[in-house]
Design an enzyme around this catalytic site. Structure first.
Site, short mmCIF file in Angstrom:
data_model
loop_
_atom_site.label_atom_id
_atom_site.label_comp_id
_atom_site.label_asym_id
_atom_site.label_seq_id
_atom_site.Cartn_x
_atom_site.Cartn_y
_atom_site.Cartn_z
N HIS A 134 4.00 -0.45 -3.86
CA HIS A 134 3.27 -0.70 -2.41
C HIS A 134 2.28 -1.77 -2.56
CE1 HIS A 134 4.60 3.43 -0.77
NE2 HIS A 134 5.18 3.46 -2.08
N ASP B 43 -1.99 1.25 4.03
CA ASP B 43 -0.47 1.81 3.64
C ASP B 43 0.13 3.18 4.29
OD1 ASP B 43 1.53 2.94 1.91
OD2 ASP B 43 1.48 1.18 0.81
#
Length: 458
Positions: free
Chosen positions: A21, A114
């Site tokens: 990520h 995110d």
């Protein structure tokens, strides 16, 4: 940003603290910096990014307090993500307020969060100080569509799966029951709860969603996402690592080039590259079958075996069967530079989206062994939608492994997949050209960021 502005506007970014990520979030940060925006990366101290590799970005740690369950490498993945969300909510909110206080409201164009930070406060904290918040999906459009479809799947009676797990589910075709997002060994209801929270945050708080993909490969799925999120613009900005240029310059770690001489000694498209990512762990029995199957295939291979890859055993303690042609003992560098080597003819992968996208960009067909999460979605698209890979299947022994490796690397079926993979590579290259769709999407995102208001339609 135009030259008429007296100072650069700023984007605040908050990656989820997993390597898979952090990397695309930093890639997006560099892309926005290249458009003239200043970038502040707010991050956890757990799995903190290497600020020295990005000297033109500003890094701000939040000093969160995590329970042991959130940092244990063997922790249940869903429980780990829930614990991270709970522990980081208040520290992120305070960090964002500090950034706005220092720079002033007019300096901060937007926040990019995110998508795994599902909690409402992560996306609404920006709104409280007048800053638009966008979600970054580090998976692909197909995985996001799958998550957004869970409520419909349940309402229509497809969930929980009660019948044939190989039956295609019409709302998410070509996915079957077995391809839905899952975490083996985890509580299925907790997985669905997590997905529901992500879905809710996306629908209620995000002002837009950025996806590391490109239209030429996922155009139908992107249309489906717009139906789910009609008021939220979706920006298909990818492949981001290819938009940035040389892949080794933008990874989390410097690439390990120790195997380059070995690769140089092999003919084109003769070597199988094997890597199951930065998180997946396998049992010793599976490892042994992988190793013996690879050795028995007769195909030279390059295998990433990172510390902790085999449950309960460190990598340097593994007795490896002979003959192992080559082993890379750390998997910390980017995959792209290895896949780009002309000797690589196939990629045995867990089908994490970063790895899948890198393989597509290099025109390398795949041997799919998904482990958890969105990897099952990606594997299905690789094998049945795009036709650039083979699925290993649930029957896993050395004979099946050797047969699959030979089929991919030297069989006619593998050759046909290689041709299709080259076609996808060409599409990926076109998408990142100056007049390509992904650069146009960055322009739209840059415009929205500076306008500081969400677009009216997707």
């Amino acid at each position: 940003m135009t030259g008429a502005r007296r100072h650069r506007r700023r984007v605040v970014m908050f990656p989820f603290p997993f390597r898979s990520h952090i990397a695309p979030m930093l890639q997006l940060a560099e892309l926005l910096r290249g458009r003239g925006l200043a970038v502040t990366v707010v991050h956890t101290t757990f799995n903190a990014p290497d600020a020295a590799r990005h000297p033109e970005l500003t890094f701000v740690p939040i000093h969160e307090r995590l329970p042991d369950a959130a940092t244990d490498p063997g922790a249940d993945l869903v429980e780990q993500m829930l614990a991270l969300n709970a522990a980081c909510e208040a520290p992120f909110r305070e960090a964002l307020r500090r950034v706005v206080r220092v720079g002033g409201w007019s300096e901060v164009a937007c926040a990019v969060v995110d998508g795994q930070w599902y909690w409402y406060a992560a996306l609404t904290a920006a709104a409280e100080v007048g800053v638009a918040a966008l979600a970054l999906r580090t998976d692909n459009a197909a995985a996001l569509h799958c998550m957004l479809s869970y409520s419909r799947l349940r309402y229509s009676g497809y969930l929980p799966i009660k019948g044939n797990r190989d039956e295609v589910l019409p709302p998410v075709e070509p996915l079957r029951g077995r391809d839905l997002i899952r975490v083996d060994g985890g509580d299925a209801e907790r997985v669905r709860e997590f997905i529901a929270r992500v879905d809710n945050a996306m629908r209620t708080a995000a002002m837009g969603v950025v996806i590391n993909t490109f239209r030429a490969i996922e155009k139908p799925v992107l249309r489906n996402i717009r139906r789910h999120l009609p008021r939220i613009p979706a920006f298909a900005i990818g492949p981001m690592h290819r938009l940035l240029g040389a892949p080794e310059e933008h990874g989390l770690h410097a690439p390990d080039s120790g195997c380059v001489a070995w690769l140089h000694a092999h003919p084109p498209r003769s070597v199988l590259y094997v890597s199951l990512g930065s998180v997946a762990r396998i049992d010793r029995e599976v490892f042994d079958e992988m190793a013996l199957g690879l050795a028995g295939s007769g195909v030279p291979f390059l295998w990433v075996i990172r510390p902790g890859f085999v449950t309960g055993i460190v990598s340097d303690a593994l007795p490896l069967p002979e003959p192992l042609t080559a082993v890379v003992d750390n998997g910390m560098g980017k995959t792209s530079w290895r896949l780009a080597h002309p000797a690589i003819g196939g990629f045995w992968t867990h089908c994490g989206w970063n790895s899948t996208l890198e393989s597509i960009c290099e025109g390398v067909p795949m041997l799919a062994q998904p482990c958890f999460g969105d990897q099952t979605v990606n594997a299905r698209y690789v094998t049945h939608q795009w036709g650039v890979g083979l699925e290993l299947g649930e029957v896993f022994d050395r004979d099946c492994v050797a047969e699959a490796v030979r089929k991919l690397m030297v069989g006619e079926e593998g050759a046909a997949m290689r041709d299709k993979a080259r076609g996808l590579k060409a599409k990926a290259s076109k998408s990142v050209e100056d007049d390509g769709a992904s650069n146009a999407a960055i322009d739209r995102l840059d415009y929205q960021s500076n306008r500081n208001q969400p677009e009216s339609s997707g």
